[in-house]
Write an enzyme that holds these catalytic residues in place. Structure first.
Site, PDB file in Angstrom:
ATOM      1  N   CYS B 100       0.897  -1.313  -0.095  1.00 16.44           N
ATOM      2  CA  CYS B 100      -0.017   0.108  -0.192  1.00 16.44           C
ATOM      3  C   CYS B 100       0.996   1.064   0.020  1.00 16.44           C
ATOM      4  O   CYS B 100       2.056   1.125   0.785  1.00 16.44           O
ATOM      5  CB  CYS B 100      -0.910   0.065   1.159  1.00 16.44           C
ATOM      6  SG  CYS B 100      -1.901   1.447   1.421  1.00 16.44           S
ATOM      7  N   PHE B 206      -7.231   6.511  -2.171  1.00 12.67           N
ATOM      8  CA  PHE B 206      -8.037   7.613  -2.685  1.00 12.67           C
ATOM      9  C   PHE B 206      -7.160   8.244  -3.834  1.00 12.67           C
ATOM     10  O   PHE B 206      -6.178   7.860  -3.866  1.00 12.67           O
ATOM     11  CB  PHE B 206      -8.494   8.811  -1.622  1.00 12.67           C
ATOM     12  CG  PHE B 206      -7.159   9.136  -1.041  1.00 12.67           C
ATOM     13  CD1 PHE B 206      -6.481  10.145  -1.509  1.00 12.67           C
ATOM     14  CD2 PHE B 206      -7.131   8.887   0.275  1.00 12.67           C
ATOM     15  CE1 PHE B 206      -5.297  10.655  -0.834  1.00 12.67           C
ATOM     16  CE2 PHE B 206      -5.942   9.431   0.909  1.00 12.67           C
ATOM     17  CZ  PHE B 206      -5.034  10.434   0.348  1.00 12.67           C
ATOM     18  N   HIS B 405       3.496   7.389   8.241  1.00 12.45           N
ATOM     19  CA  HIS B 405       2.919   7.110   6.949  1.00 12.45           C
ATOM     20  C   HIS B 405       1.647   7.785   6.808  1.00 12.45           C
ATOM     21  O   HIS B 405       0.912   7.822   5.824  1.00 12.45           O
ATOM     22  CB  HIS B 405       2.542   5.579   6.694  1.00 12.45           C
ATOM     23  CG  HIS B 405       1.423   5.297   7.543  1.00 12.45           C
ATOM     24  ND1 HIS B 405       0.919   5.202   8.755  1.00 12.45           N
ATOM     25  CD2 HIS B 405       0.421   4.336   6.664  1.00 12.45           C
ATOM     26  CE1 HIS B 405      -0.138   4.643   8.666  1.00 12.45           C
ATOM     27  NE2 HIS B 405      -0.638   4.220   7.620  1.00 12.45           N
TER      28      HIS B 405
END
Lengths: 138, 482
Positions: B100, B206, B405
């Protein structure tokens, strides 16, 4: 009897599942997963899929069983309406689910369940009730 | 909560120590602030920092970043490094969504160039970029092509015409982690990945149009090609169902063999394998496949973003100048070289909700950034914008080249749903000047800004602690979500 209850867990979704027997507990757990994912009144029992899962004890078996149940949707886009457990002991469960393939025009996805976790997984048996607890990554 | 109760001891204004107890092999260190520590309340993540310290081969400390919150096994925001001979690798130390991460695309546009077009851009992006639960991409990969994706990562996408060679220069590991072996991936993982390449996903993923609001470090900003009022696009996505399945498969496999590890695990979700064992090596090879899939995925999402801007604004690529500033992941385990007790050593660094933040001069950095340090991309929650930081020498010596993060959750999804009940989130965001489109209504309610820690506070901690340096802050203009 109530089949399951959802509880709150930081970024995730916890579920407490009930059953009169171990078989009941497992079939209710499968039901609960799909009851959260979609509106089951819109799902028709048109096809069946067989599930055979092994584990090293009730907790491990429940996690492995739910991983398999979840893959029905996440891997095969299959929505299960009901689950019937035909054989079960502490290390193996055999079940059959009935439902149909996800159709974006007929079915709405309420919630995505991404994975089953081992965190705080629990299966407890009292004379009249089996209770299971599982936390899902959503 | 008193410090005694949590077992936390304050070291300085940015660091708290989790003292050694029981089977801990090293102490824990949590980067945080008084306020964030207080806000943590009953969150069990400090205990998870302690649990990670039980794992064999762990080097120096079990670390956590200020955006830390409860995760499975390892906390989110956790960093831990392990030696290759005695150490372990754990799928729970990487997370379900392998690689991710974020990529930031800069443009030659200024705020006034897009001010009246944000709505159109968001609408077109929403149309051109598949998002949402179980969304399928436009590709249905043949098995042979899929294997190429898993080995070549972003390069595969560039070879197919999604972007340019230049994009690879500014992608961590040039968008392809070495050692990927598709044979180590299950048929199920392949199946889940087949139709999802080129999709944004759901949850906290997103794609956001942003504008540079503030510059903190002029030199670094210049090297990164950032200036005030400049429009940029931030893409936050991962390896989709494929990564989840890889984690799920290997977690189950490692749980099955938990008894062979030769030490008791405080939590089954910490299931792991020795790095020197075949199972450990297999996971590393499978994880690399998922990481490469994610890089190909973000490369494609960026390509469609460029196309969308060209179409909507009717400007040629040269005029838009949409350049990949950097792509960096925040869920990964990597073999990297560090100096431990005066000796150079290869370690397996787990970053679960933590971003690599390599210092100036590091050979892994592209030439143009080598003087200022690696760009670190920190996404905020929906609508708050984001930060660009730069990696530092201090991060390299203290946190295995790692920093925070993002904002980190403080509210559960259910709490967030309750808090947003009866509110028109899209309109609230519009009133703050942010255009939002989401495929799932629930997503917006679960992702309301209050559900996250204050991003400014999180970034201030890593800046003050010196494990990265603030370069620029960006404000959100428009956003698409799954």
């Amino acid at each position: 009897m109530e089949r399951y209850r959802v509880f709150d867990h930081t970024a995730d979704l916890g579920m407490e599942i009930y059953g009169r027997t171990a078989g009941d507990l497992f079939s209710n757990a499968a039901f609960a997963v799909f009851d959260i994912i979609t509106d089951l009144s819109q799902v028709r029992p048109r096809e069946t899929r067989d599930i055979v899962v092994e584990g090293s004890g009730w907790e491990d078996l429940l996690v492995n069983f739910l991983r398999e149940v979840l893959y029905l949707f996440n891997g095969d886009s299959f929505l299960s309406k009901e689950c019937f457990v035909s054989e079960i002991d502490e290390v193996r469960v055999v079940g059959r689910v009935s439902g149909e393939l996800f159709d974006p025009f007929r079915h709405r996805i309420h919630k995505e369940i991404k994975a089953v976790t081992y965190h705080q997984v629990m299966v407890r048996k009292t004379p009249e009730l089996w209770t299971g607890k599982v936390i899902f990554d959503v | 909560m008193s410090e005694q109760m949590t077992g936390l001891k304050k070291i300085d204004d940015c660091r708290w120590m989790v003292s050694m107890t029981g089977g801990m092999r090293v102490p824990g260190i949590i980067y945080s602030s008084e306020r964030l520590i207080k806000e943590m309340g009953a969150d069990e993540s400090p205990k998870q920092v302690a649990n990670v310290a039980h794992l064999p081969g762990i080097v120096k400390f079990s670390l956590a970043m200020p955006d830390m919150h409860w995760g499975y096994g390892f906390p989110i925001g956790g960093v831990a490094a392990f030696g290759l001979t005695e150490g372990i690798i754990s799928p729970g130390g990487v997370g379900y969504d392998i690689n991710c991460g974020c990529r930031l695309v800069t443009t030659r546009l200024a705020l006034e160039d897009v001010r009246d077009r944000v709505q159109d851009l968001v609408r077109a992006l929403f149309q051109n970029i598949p998002a949402g639960v179980g969304s399928k991409g436009v590709l249905k990969l043949a098995a042979r092509d899929q294997k190429k994706v898993l080995i070549d990562g972003a390069k595969w996408a560039v070879d197919q015409g999604y972007g340019t060679q230049e994009d690879l220069e500014t992608t961590e590991d040039r968008g392809a982690m070495k050692g990927a072996d598709p044979e180590k991936i299950s048929a199920r993982a392949l199946e889940r990945g087949r139709e999802q390449l080129g999709t944004l996903g759901s949850g906290n993923h997103f794609l956001e149009i942003e504008v540079v609001e503030e510059i903190f470090d002029a030199d670094a900003a210049a090297a990164f090609g950032l200036e005030r009022d400049q429009v940029a696009v931030l893409i936050h996505s991962g390896s989709r169902g494929l990564g989840y399945q890889v984690c799920d498969d290997y977690l189950a496999l490692m749980v099955k063999h938990i008894g062979e590890l030769g030490f008791p695990l405080p939590d089954r979700q910490l299931a792991c394998a020795y790095l020197s064992s075949p199972r450990g090596k297999d996971y590393l090879a499978a994880m690399a496949c998922a990481a490469n899939y994610a890089w190909a995925n973000r490369q494609m999402l960026m390509h469609w973003t460029r196309e969308t801007f060209e179409k909507v604004l009717r400007k040629p690529p040269r005029e838009l100048g949409m350049k990949l500033l950097y792509d960096v992941c925040h869920n990964i385990a990597k073999l990297e070289q560090f100096v431990v007790d005066g000796k150079e050593e290869t370690l397996c660094v787990h970053r679960k909700g933590a971003t690599r933040a390599f210092p100036p001069g590091h050979p892994a950095l592209p030439g143009q950034y080598r003087k200022v340090g690696q760009p670190v991309l920190i996404p905020g929650d929906m609508g708050t914008g984001s930060y660009v930081l730069a990696g530092t020498e201090r991060a390299f010596t203290e946190t295995f080249g790692s920093t925070c993060h993002g904002a980190g959750r403080v509210m559960s999804r259910t709490q967030a749903m309750k808090a947003s009940k009866g509110r028109a989130i899209t309109r609230e965001m519009a009133e703050r000047g942010i255009v939002i489109m989401a495929s799932g209504k629930g997503t917006l309610s679960e992702e309301i800004p209050e559900a996250y820690k204050n991003l400014d506070e999180v970034v201030d901690v890593v800046h003050r602690a010196g494990i990265s340096r603030k370069v620029a802050k960006l404000r959100a203009l428009g956003c698409i979500k799954g």
